[in-house]
Each structure stands twice: as structure tokens, then as C-alpha cells.
Design an enzyme around this catalytic site. Structure first.
Site, short mmCIF file in Angstrom:
data_model
loop_
_atom_site.label_atom_id
_atom_site.label_comp_id
_atom_site.label_asym_id
_atom_site.label_seq_id
_atom_site.Cartn_x
_atom_site.Cartn_y
_atom_site.Cartn_z
NE ARG A 1 -3.85 -0.43 2.28
CZ ARG A 1 -4.51 -0.91 3.33
NH1 ARG A 1 -4.40 -0.34 4.51
NH2 ARG A 1 -5.30 -1.96 3.20
NE ARG B 1 -3.42 1.32 9.26
CZ ARG B 1 -4.14 0.29 8.82
NH1 ARG B 1 -4.90 0.41 7.76
NH2 ARG B 1 -4.12 -0.86 9.46
CE LYS C 1 -7.28 -1.73 10.51
NZ LYS C 1 -8.05 -2.33 9.40
CE LYS D 1 -8.65 2.45 8.66
NZ LYS D 1 -9.52 1.57 7.87
CB CYS E 1 -13.78 -4.13 -0.23
SG CYS E 1 -14.35 -5.84 -0.14
CB CYS F 1 -9.03 -9.70 0.69
SG CYS F 1 -9.36 -9.42 2.43
CB CYS G 1 -15.41 -10.17 5.12
SG CYS G 1 -14.23 -8.96 5.73
CB CYS H 1 -12.39 -2.57 3.13
SG CYS H 1 -11.47 -3.55 4.34
#
Ligand code: SRM
Ligand code: SF4
Length: 574
Positions: free
Chosen positions: A82, A151, A218, A220, A439, A445, A484, A488
Site C-alpha cells: 500500500r 493511517r 489502526k 483513521k 472492496c 484478501c 466480509c 473496507c
């Protein structure tokens, strides 16, 4: 660092990941040695955990998994990389570099993500160092693109739309720089930087904000410029809503505690919309970000990773507790939040003339995948544009791409290339497709339960005639799909959403707010395509006939009784 550090988790043993981080000597672990190991294309789990902080995940091609297993071969290990750019801005040269390394080291495609970053898929271990080095040579970075840190900071992609957009973008950059990890590990491992032998000597100097174990999870941040909520500010751990009065940026409303991820069948996990807690001046945003991050560092759950996001810290302790803690650490108080209004959370397609007199064109990129197909050479088209373009490229929060800062002289040539390669602002698609996101999911993934990026366009082909017949082709409706429940593509905020449950099966959700202000609600569970279409048809027809003036689909399904309105994530499952 505060004495409260890790206070929250004193009672419960810390998760394995916490131990890995602690042992890692500021994200070094044994990554350097692991990369040299030629016996396997994989890396050990401990290093894989650390690798995320360096911007990469080990994956395997799930399309090949069974076949390789039958042949008694190890999985086709590969790495996702990424590449981060605050606000999603890159120069034409950087675009050409991404294009080049996608061909040279990855699977020949570029993925534009829902957080305005790039992803490459299919990089093998032996090429990781060269790939990351070339990314850095082009002045981009993969550091902190993943991992338990802040992030990519999201922001409206067009700083030239107005002076205010430019100012907000500059603040996003400052927050991003301020929260970057300081460890030298990245330079040592990937860029052959000088080695620091024992970095435990001086924690303050190494990571003044994060400390040796970084964040519990994480984190954001997104900055919205009303009336556009393209960054989905209510999905962010920390958000800023620009307050514009008399045509000037006065400051920002601060939002905290949003997040999308959950697990099917586990009501202790839920998506949440952020709460607006007050207002700060522009020059205070970095301070607010730093103090908020340190509160999550000190109080976030380090025992149970599923419960470690900031939204749970806030919901467990209460918003008043958080505000008091923030004020204590700031040494000053947020003012009362100011009025604002969002119209939508989508992108604005086509040409727009900016305040700097230059032109900006937003392209529709289906689900963010840039690749060449037999009849649609998107990747080549963008390469040709990059070769002559003197402005920049900007990744949008909805997986699209803005060709920015085009001079009047260059506009005609770029228009010709757009036409030659059939690039599009999506005008020939339904408004539903233009407001869609999916996503990545399969085959890369590892967490995908169902297809998403590869399936949503087919499903759209079947839903579009239904809309056409009902006279709703141009009705803006937000639809999102994920493979899932990690969320995302931020599906829990969509008016219509499909969240993968098993191969070919999805949970269907309805009733999100058109401007990303409200969560949706489960409508049907575990359904396949036939049932999806059968379920949607009567709702679409009724909406066409009975909607009130200006009533959005998400509001209508609540008024018509298809689903209950969700006011807080804590009611999402009830
Ligand atoms: Fe995500 C994990 C892809 C945005 C919530 N996400 C993953 C991984 C790395 C899978 C994994 O852990 O093995 C996916 C890699 C798939 C692949 O093959 O490329 C992945 N996430 C993505 C991207 C590429 C989706 C896309 O189609 O664009 C987005 C990259 C963003 C970026 O550039 O930084 C992406 N992920 C998001 C978002 C949306 C956002 O941030 O605005 C969310 C929901 C918001 C949130 O965080 O609450 C999101 N991803 C997750 C979660 C659930 C976190 C949680 O709170 O439970 C996971 C799983 C995890 O962290 O354990 C996850
Ligand atoms: Fe993978 Fe799930 Fe994220 Fe989709 S939502 S990319 S399936 S983790």
C-alpha cells in the site's frame, strides 16, 4: 509519555500482537533477515505482523489455493503493497512510476483504495525491497500505510476547487506528518539506511507520540469540506468538518469514535458513527489529533484486538469522559460545535474549473481498479495522459481519479486522450453505479468470505434495468459491497449494501444516510443473487411511485417500514 500508558489493559493479558510489537525494537523484528531467506516465499507470522507497519501484507492467490494444495505446493505467497499519499495527491511522474512498478513487480494493475492510497498486488518476496525502494525514490512511502498507527489522512481531493479546499488540504498534510512514525527501521530495512543498534535507549526520541508499542489498533483521520462528505467523516476515528463562514475557513468541528468493522454474529462488535464534540481553530487541529491519539494509546484495549478500536474506548467510557480527558491534555477547551450541512458523500464527476483558473476532471474508475482490458485500455490511457500532463493526479475517497490542475492549453489534448481511450466520467452509467464502491476481496484478501470487486459490476448490470424500468436511472442512490464485515468500502453507511457471508451469499442492508450520516440496518440475511434481485424489485418500484420530493432511497426505506432507523452503532444488531 503519560503514566497512564497502557492503563486500560493492566487487568487483562495483552494480545500476542502487543508482545510482538514490544519485542520488535521499533518495528525491526527479524524482517531484514527474513527477507534474505531464500527457502520460502513466505515470512513468519511475527514478521508479517510487523510488515503491516511497513505498508505490506503477505497474501496468497486464493484462486490457486486448492490446485496448489492438490499438487502439494506451498500457497502462491505474494505481497500486497500500500502506497500512501496524504489526500491522495501524486505527480504525473509518480503516476508513471506506479504504473511501471505495477508492470515490473506486481500483477500489472493498480488499485485505488477507499482511503485515497494505491495498492499493488502480487509482489513476490524477492522483489519487495526493490519495489519499496523505487516507491521511495519517487518520494512516496509505504510506511504506516497499514499497522497500529495513524493511517492515510483523508481529505477532499481537489485543493484548487476553492481557497478553503487548499487550506484544508494543507492541514491534512500537517496532521499526517506530525503523526508519522519516527522509527528508523523502515530506512534500515528497505532503503539500506544506517543501522541503529539498540533503540530502546531513548523511547522519547524514537517514537515521541506512539512509544514502543504503538497504538492498540489502526487509527483513521478524515477532513471533510461541506457540503461534500466524500471522506465519510462519520466513519473515521477522528474527523474534522471544515466550518466556513463568510467564505472563510473559521475552523473545524471535531468528530470522534467512528468505525465500520464488525464480525457477523458477534453483537459485541459493531459499526459506529462518530459524534461531533466541539469546534477548534485551524491552528489547533494538530494538537487535537496528537492528544486524541495519545488518549487511545493509553486507554485503548490491548488485550482483545476485536475490541481495540477507538470507537469502543469511547463507547465503553462515555463521550463525556473522553471530552474531559481531551481538555485536560490540551490545556484548553473546544468551543461549542458550529452548524454545518452535508449534501452527499459521493464524488463530483467531470470537468470543474478551480479557483486557480486550472481545470480538473474526475474520472469514474469502477471499484478503483486500473488495468487494461481488451476493449478498455484504462491503464494505457492514463499512462499516455501522465506523459503529457503537467498538473497532478488525485485519488478520491470513492476509488475514483481526478486529473488535476490542467492548464487551458493542455485541456484539449487531455480531452482527446480521454476520448481516444474511452475514459469516462461515468455519465453513460446509472447514477447508482456512479455511487458504488466495492472492496478488493477475492482473490487477494485473506479475510474475504465472498466476491466483491469482481462481482459488483455484474450485479449492477442486473439491477440497472430494474431502475431503468422504474424511471430511476438518474436517481442518486449509494450502493456498496464488501466481501466480509470488516467494512473496507464503508458499506454500513450505504443506502443499499451487501456484505459477504459465504461464497455467493450476502447480508443485505438498507437505510444508510445519503450523506453518510446514518448507519444502515440488516434487511435480509445470507441471500444469493436471485433473492437479492427479488428483494430489491418491489422496494425500487414502491420508491419510484411513492417517494416524496427530494426523498432519498435510504430515508424512504425507513419511512416505508422496510428497516428501522439506526441512531447509534450500539443498536445496529438489535
Ligand atoms: Fe480494510 C483489513 C483492504 C479500507 C476496515 N483491508 C484489510 C485487508 C488488509 C485484509 C487483511 O487484513 O488481511 C484488506 C486487503 C485486501 C487486498 O487484497 O487488497 C483491506 N481496506 C482495504 C482497501 C484496499 C479496500 C478497498 O477496496 O479500497 C482499503 C485500503 C485503505 C487505505 O488505503 O488505507 C481499506 N478498511 C478500509 C476501511 C475504509 C476506511 O478506512 O475509510 C475500513 C473501515 C473503516 C474502519 O477502519 O473502521 C477498513 N480493513 C478493515 C478491517 C476492520 C477493522 C476493524 O475495526 O475491525 C480490517 C481487518 C482488521 O483490521 O483486522 C481490514
Ligand atoms: Fe477483505 Fe473484508 Fe476488507 Fe473486503 S471488507 S477487502 S473482504 S477485509
Amino acid at each position: 509519555m503519560s503514566d497512564n500508558h497502557l492503563l486500560s489493559s493492566k487487568s487483562a493479558p495483552h494480545s500476542d500482537v502487543e508482545h510482538i510489537k514490544k519485542r520488535s525494537n521499533y518495528l525491526r523484528g527479524s524482517l531484514a533477515e527474513t527477507l534474505e531467506n531464500v527457502i520460502t516465499g513466505s515470512i513468519p507470522e511475527d514478521d508479517n505482523r510487523l510488515m503491516k507497519f511497513h505498508g505490506s501484507y503477505m497474501q496468497d492467490d486464493r484462486d490457486l489455493r486448492n490446485e496448489r494444495q492438490k499438487q502439494k505446493l506451498e500457497p502462491a505467497y505474494q505481497f500486497m503493497l500500500r502506497v500512501r499519499a496524504a489526500g491522495g495527491v501524486v505527480t504525473p511522474d509518480q503516476w508513471l512510476m506506479m504504473d511501471r512498478i505495477a508492470q515490473k513487480y506486481a500483477n500489472g494493475t493498480i488499485r485505488l483504495t477507499t482511503r485515497q492510497s494505491f495498492q499493488l498486488h502480487g509482489v513476490i518476496k524477492w522483489n519487495m525491497k526493490s519495489t519499496i525502494k523505487e516507491v521511495n525514490d519517487a518520494m512516496l512511502s509505504t510506511l504506516a500505510a497499514c499497522g497500529d498507527v495513524n493511517r492515510n489522512v483523508m481529505c477532499n481531493p481537489n485543493p484548487y476547487q476553492s481557497d478553503i479546499h487548499g487550506e484544508v488540504y494543507a492541514w491534512a498534510g500537517r496532521i499526517s506528518n506530525h503523526l508519522d512514525p519516527r522509527t528508523r527501521a523502515y530506512h534500515e530495512i528497505w532503503l539500506d539506511g544506517e543501522k541503529v543498534i539498540d533503540s530502546h535507549d531513548n523511547d522519547q526520541e524514537q517514537e515521541p507520540i506512539y512509544g514502543p508499542v504503538y497504538l492498540p489498533r489502526k487509527f483513521k483521520i478524515g477532513m471533510a469540506v461541506p457540503p461534500s462528505n466524500d471522506v465519510d467523516v462519520f466513519s473515521q476515528d477522528l474527523g474534522y468538518i471544515a466550518i466556513i463562514e463568510d467564505g472563510r475557513l473559521k475552523g473545524f468541528n471535531v468528530t470522534v469514535g467512528g468505525g465500520m468493522g464488525m464480525s457477523h454474529g458477534d453483537p459485541k462488535t459493531y459499526p459506529q458513527v462518530a459524534k461531533v464534540i466541539g469546534f477548534c481553530l485551524p491552528e489547533q487541529v494538530v494538537d487535537v489529533a496528537e492528544k486524541t491519539v495519545t488518549i487511545q494509546r493509553d486507554y485503548g484495549d490491548r488485550a482483545v484486538r476485536k475490541h481495540a478500536r477507538f470507537k469502543y474506548t469511547i463507547d465503553d467510557r462515555g463521550i463525556e469522559w473522553f471530552i474531559n480527558e481531551l481538555h485536560d491534555r490540551l490545556g484548553w477547551k473546544l468551543e461549542e460545535a458550529r452548524p454545518y450541512h452535508f449534501d452527499d458523500n459521493g464524488d463530483r464527476y467531470g470537468w470543474v474549473k478551480g479557483s486557480n483558473g486550472k481545470w480538473h476532471f474526475t474520472l469514474f474508475i469502477q471499484n478503483g481498479r486500473v488495468k487494461d482490458e481488451e476493449n478498455f485500455r484504462l491503464m494505457t490511457g492514463l499512462r499516455e495522459i501522465a506523459k503529457i500532463h503537467t498538473g497532478d493526479f488525485r485519488l478520491t475517497p470513492n476509488q475514483n481519479l481526478l486529473i488535476g490542475n490542467v492548464s487551458s492549453q493542455k485541456k484539449k489534448k487531455i480531452e482527446e486522450l480521454i476520448a481516444e481511450y474511452g475514459l469516462t466520467d461515468g455519465a453513460h452509467y446509472s447514477a447508482l453505479r456512479r455511487n458504488s464502491m466495492a472492496c478488493v476481496a477475492l482473490p487477494t484478501c485473506g479475510l474475504a468470505m465472498a466476491e466483491s470487486e469482481r462481482y459488483l459490476p455484474d450485479l449492477m448490470d442486473k439491477i440497472e434495468p430494474m431502475l431503468e424500468n422504474a424511471g430511476l436511472r438518474d436517481e442518486e442512490i449509494v450502493i456498496r459491497m464488501t466481501g466480509c464485515p470488516n467494512g473496507c468500502a464503508r458499506p454500513m453507511l450505504a443506502e443499499i449494501a451487501f456484505i459477504g457471508k459465504a461464497p455467493g451469499k450476502y447480508n443485505m442492508y438498507l437505510g444508510g444516510g445519503f450523506a453518510g450520516q446514518r448507519l444502515n440496518k440488516l434487511y435480509k440475511e445470507n441471500i444469493g443473487e436471485e433473492e437479492i434481485l427479488e428483494s430489491l424489485q418491489p422496494i425500487v418500484n414502491q420508491y419510484a411511485l411513492e417517494r416524496q420530493d427530494g426523498e432519498h432511497f435510504g430515508d424512504f426505506v425507513i419511512r416505508a417500514g422496510y428497516v428501522k432507523e439506526v441512531l447509534s452503532g450500539q443498536d445496529f444488531h438489535s
